[in-house]
Design a protein around this motif. Structure first.
Motif, PDB file in Angstrom:
ATOM      1  N   ASN A  95       0.826  -1.202   0.000  1.00 21.91           N
ATOM      2  CA  ASN A  95       0.000   0.000   0.000  1.00 21.91           C
ATOM      3  C   ASN A  95       0.856   1.246   0.000  1.00 21.91           C
ATOM      4  N   ILE A  96       0.407   2.218  -0.763  1.00 24.23           N
ATOM      5  CA  ILE A  96       1.009   3.551  -0.677  1.00 24.23           C
ATOM      6  C   ILE A  96      -0.067   4.429  -0.063  1.00 24.23           C
ATOM      7  N   ILE A  97       0.146   4.775   1.190  1.00 21.83           N
ATOM      8  CA  ILE A  97      -0.935   5.396   1.947  1.00 21.83           C
ATOM      9  C   ILE A  97      -0.444   6.604   2.734  1.00 21.83           C
ATOM     10  N   PRO A  98      -1.357   7.537   2.992  1.00 19.88           N
ATOM     11  CA  PRO A  98      -0.978   8.660   3.853  1.00 19.88           C
ATOM     12  C   PRO A  98      -0.617   8.148   5.242  1.00 19.88           C
ATOM     13  N   PHE A  99       0.245   8.861   5.941  1.00 15.10           N
ATOM     14  CA  PHE A  99       0.736   8.425   7.253  1.00 15.10           C
ATOM     15  C   PHE A  99      -0.402   8.035   8.189  1.00 15.10           C
ATOM     16  N   LEU A 139       7.994   5.884  10.149  1.00 15.19           N
ATOM     17  CA  LEU A 139       7.654   6.950   9.203  1.00 15.19           C
ATOM     18  C   LEU A 139       8.591   8.144   9.276  1.00 15.19           C
ATOM     19  N   ILE A 140       9.558   8.085  10.199  1.00 19.51           N
ATOM     20  CA  ILE A 140      10.395   9.264  10.419  1.00 19.51           C
ATOM     21  C   ILE A 140      11.198   9.625   9.168  1.00 19.51           C
ATOM     22  N   ALA A 141      11.842   8.620   8.569  1.00 24.13           N
ATOM     23  CA  ALA A 141      12.648   8.905   7.385  1.00 24.13           C
ATOM     24  C   ALA A 141      11.755   9.310   6.217  1.00 24.13           C
ATOM     25  N   LEU A 142      10.591   8.657   6.120  1.00 30.26           N
ATOM     26  CA  LEU A 142       9.664   8.973   5.033  1.00 30.26           C
ATOM     27  C   LEU A 142       9.101  10.383   5.157  1.00 30.26           C
ATOM     28  N   ASP A 194       4.576  12.705   2.236  1.00 28.99           N
ATOM     29  CA  ASP A 194       3.491  12.490   3.188  1.00 28.99           C
ATOM     30  C   ASP A 194       2.876  11.100   3.052  1.00 28.99           C
ATOM     31  N   PHE A 195       3.555  10.235   2.315  1.00 23.91           N
ATOM     32  CA  PHE A 195       3.018   8.902   2.097  1.00 23.91           C
ATOM     33  C   PHE A 195       4.039   7.833   2.492  1.00 23.91           C
ATOM     34  N   ALA A 196       3.515   6.690   2.864  1.00 24.50           N
ATOM     35  CA  ALA A 196       4.394   5.571   3.189  1.00 24.50           C
ATOM     36  C   ALA A 196       4.061   4.400   2.281  1.00 24.50           C
ATOM     37  N   LEU A 197       5.102   3.649   1.944  1.00 21.43           N
ATOM     38  CA  LEU A 197       4.868   2.392   1.260  1.00 21.43           C
ATOM     39  C   LEU A 197       5.025   1.290   2.296  1.00 21.43           C
ATOM     40  N   THR A 198       3.967   0.510   2.462  1.00 20.88           N
ATOM     41  CA  THR A 198       4.028  -0.563   3.450  1.00 20.88           C
ATOM     42  C   THR A 198       3.823  -1.903   2.765  1.00 20.88           C
ATOM     43  N   ILE A 199       4.587  -2.869   3.201  1.00 18.01           N
ATOM     44  CA  ILE A 199       4.397  -4.246   2.732  1.00 18.01           C
ATOM     45  C   ILE A 199       3.856  -4.993   3.936  1.00 18.01           C
ATOM     46  N   ASP A 200       2.570  -5.317   3.871  1.00 17.67           N
ATOM     47  CA  ASP A 200       1.852  -5.828   5.033  1.00 17.67           C
ATOM     48  C   ASP A 200       1.394  -7.255   4.734  1.00 17.67           C
ATOM     49  N   THR A 201       1.817  -8.211   5.546  1.00 16.24           N
ATOM     50  CA  THR A 201       1.385  -9.586   5.355  1.00 16.24           C
ATOM     51  C   THR A 201       0.735 -10.097   6.626  1.00 16.24           C
ATOM     52  N   ALA A 202      -0.531 -10.454   6.504  1.00 14.99           N
ATOM     53  CA  ALA A 202      -1.259 -10.980   7.662  1.00 14.99           C
ATOM     54  C   ALA A 202      -1.102 -12.493   7.690  1.00 14.99           C
ATOM     55  N   PHE A 203      -1.003 -13.053   8.890  1.00 16.82           N
ATOM     56  CA  PHE A 203      -0.933 -14.499   9.032  1.00 16.82           C
ATOM     57  C   PHE A 203      -1.881 -14.918  10.141  1.00 16.82           C
ATOM     58  N   PHE A 204      -2.269 -16.151  10.139  1.00 14.62           N
ATOM     59  CA  PHE A 204      -3.156 -16.628  11.201  1.00 14.62           C
ATOM     60  C   PHE A 204      -3.001 -18.121  11.370  1.00 14.62           C
ATOM     61  N   GLU A 205      -3.228 -18.549  12.571  1.00 13.51           N
ATOM     62  CA  GLU A 205      -3.240 -19.960  12.869  1.00 13.51           C
ATOM     63  C   GLU A 205      -4.602 -20.485  12.458  1.00 13.51           C
ATOM     64  N   GLY A 206      -4.683 -21.760  12.110  1.00 14.12           N
ATOM     65  CA  GLY A 206      -5.915 -22.364  11.605  1.00 14.12           C
ATOM     66  C   GLY A 206      -7.199 -21.841  12.233  1.00 14.12           C
ATOM     67  N   GLY A 252      -5.070  14.843  12.022  1.00  9.80           N
ATOM     68  CA  GLY A 252      -4.218  13.720  11.633  1.00  9.80           C
ATOM     69  C   GLY A 252      -2.757  14.028  11.860  1.00  9.80           C
ATOM     70  N   MET A 253      -1.927  13.038  11.577  1.00  8.45           N
ATOM     71  CA  MET A 253      -0.491  13.220  11.704  1.00  8.45           C
ATOM     72  C   MET A 253      -0.030  14.293  10.714  1.00  8.45           C
ATOM     73  N   ALA A 254       0.819  15.207  11.176  1.00  2.70           N
ATOM     74  CA  ALA A 254       1.345  16.289  10.343  1.00  2.70           C
ATOM     75  C   ALA A 254       0.254  17.266   9.911  1.00  2.70           C
ATOM     76  N   ASP A 255      -0.806  17.328  10.711  1.00  2.00           N
ATOM     77  CA  ASP A 255      -1.935  18.182  10.366  1.00  2.00           C
ATOM     78  C   ASP A 255      -2.144  19.192  11.499  1.00  2.00           C
ATOM     79  N   LEU A 256      -2.949  20.207  11.235  1.00  2.00           N
ATOM     80  CA  LEU A 256      -3.296  21.142  12.303  1.00  2.00           C
ATOM     81  C   LEU A 256      -4.683  21.695  12.066  1.00  2.00           C
ATOM     82  N   GLY A 257      -5.272  22.260  13.113  1.00  2.00           N
ATOM     83  CA  GLY A 257      -6.615  22.801  12.958  1.00  2.00           C
ATOM     84  C   GLY A 257      -7.017  23.652  14.147  1.00  2.00           C
ATOM     85  N   VAL A 258      -8.131  24.369  13.956  1.00  2.00           N
ATOM     86  CA  VAL A 258      -8.616  25.312  14.961  1.00  2.00           C
ATOM     87  C   VAL A 258     -10.076  24.999  15.265  1.00  2.00           C
ATOM     88  N   ALA A 259     -10.480  25.177  16.515  1.00  2.00           N
ATOM     89  CA  ALA A 259     -11.880  24.946  16.878  1.00  2.00           C
ATOM     90  C   ALA A 259     -12.341  26.037  17.836  1.00  2.00           C
TER      91      ALA A 259
END
Lengths: 208, 161
Positions: free
Chosen positions: A46-50, A156-159, A164-176, B7-14
């Protein structure tokens, strides 16, 4: 966003395959530890906002048990092994026979889960290192039981310094029976993506 | 009553009776400003200390302490607040993974707190309450009706400052 706009389907496929291989090895290790069958879902790239990064583990405020480590070496990034509270309790019980609520954990329980996280993230990373022939060194892992948003923000610090976006590689796993379910999260630092692609001979327009 | 989510890196006024809320502050710092005369509150979810860290051309104003705080003051003034009435409360800036303490990246929490204090000082805004540092995540909610900041953590429950 600009940083990621040069991605095509092929690049996404490659990243999913990275998740598949890494988490696949980790799931095998987990299966051996638990002596149970572990299933995996198709990795999500996913490429998603933080703000949205924590959504797939229940939102920023969801309390999770996380083993976090930094990946250092050729391809820096952050790696998270995330369990909800019930799963963490079941996992610990399956492997050590201790049945204690997460909030009652003491040094022994924390240390056991720490080690489990260490083994699993270690197998994820070493399979990735084999696959890419890159030098990847895990930092000492750390364990935290806290809000998912607060924990994942460390990836997300380096990103944050390039967009303002992160690329995440997310893999869900589950037991039976889904008593234990969790996620492996890999969040590469921004400069790592071209390195990752180049190591696999994948064309990447972002190369410059 | 409306709760405005920041949100993160966001700001607002109320304005009273609305509330401002931000969730899952780890190394990030939640800065809230309040004009008690006009009952106007502002909140920023600061992620990084200085905009000079930005490696790309565009700077997201709400992300950095040195850009978010002056901008938040502007927004509050536009909403009718007066700078001389404004006081600040700050929360967050934890160091959740102490073992990684040596690298600059992992010390980001304390650095964020310092940068927020610096930016507030430059704007002549007094900090009246602070809940920073430690190793836990925080969710904060600011009530524009009375300036009370509610801080929730996983282990220590809820407190108000």
């Amino acid at each position: 966003m600009a940083y990621f706009t040069k991605f095509g389907d092929f690049q996404f496929d490659v990243l999913r395959e990275i998740g598949n291989i890494g988490a696949g090895h980790a799931a095998t290790a987990l299966s051996k530890l638990m002596q149970k069958e572990i299933d995996m879902k198709v990795p999500q790239v996913n490429i998603i906002p933080f703000d949205k990064v924590a959504d797939c583990v229940g939102g920023a405020e969801a309390v999770v048990v996380t083993v976090f480590l930094r990946v250092e070496g050729d391809c820096p990034g952050s790696m998270f092994f995330i369990l909800d509270l019930d799963s963490a309790r079941h996992l610990l019980e399956q492997i050590t026979g201790i049945n204690k609520d997460v909030y009652e954990w003491e040094e022994l329980e924390v240390s056991a889960l720490h080690e489990i996280g260490n083994i699993l993230t270690g197998s994820y990373l070493s399979s990735l290192a084999d696959f890419t022939q890159l030098n990847l060194q895990p930092s000492v892992p750390a364990l935290a039981v806290d809000m998912a948003g607060a924990i994942l923000s460390y990836g997300l610090i380096a990103l944050g310094q390039v967009g303002d976006f992160a690329l995440t590689i997310d893999t869900a796993f589950f037991e039976g029976n889904e008593k234990v379910k969790g996620n492996f999260f890999l969040i590469p630092d921004p400069e790592s993506l071209p390195i990752l692609f180049r190591s696999l001979g994948v064309p990447f327009d972002g190369d410059n | 009553m409306e709760i405005i989510k920041i949100g993160m890196a966001d700001l607002g006024v109320a304005k009273s009776p609305s509330k401002l809320r931000t969730t899952g502050l780890g190394s990030c710092v939640g800065v809230v400003l309040y004009d008690h005369i006009h009952k106007i509150a502002g909140m920023a979810h600061v992620m990084l200390p200085e905009s000079s860290l930005a490696k790309s051309g565009e700077v997201t104003i709400g992300k950095y302490a040195d850009t978010a705080i002056p901008h938040l003051i502007d927004l509050m003034e536009k909403a009718g607040a007066q700078t001389r009435n404004i006081v600040a409360k700050i929360a967050g800036g934890a160091q959740m993974f102490a073992f990684l303490g040596n690298s600059d990246t992992m010390r980001i929490g304390p650095r964020n707190v310092e940068a927020c204090k610096q930016a507030l000082k430059e704007a002549n805004i007094r900090i009246v309450a602070e809940d920073t540092g430690g190793n836990c995540g925080r969710t904060i909610e600011m009530d524009a009706a009375n300036g009370v900041l509610q801080i929730r953590t996983v282990n220590q429950g809820v407190k108000e400052v």
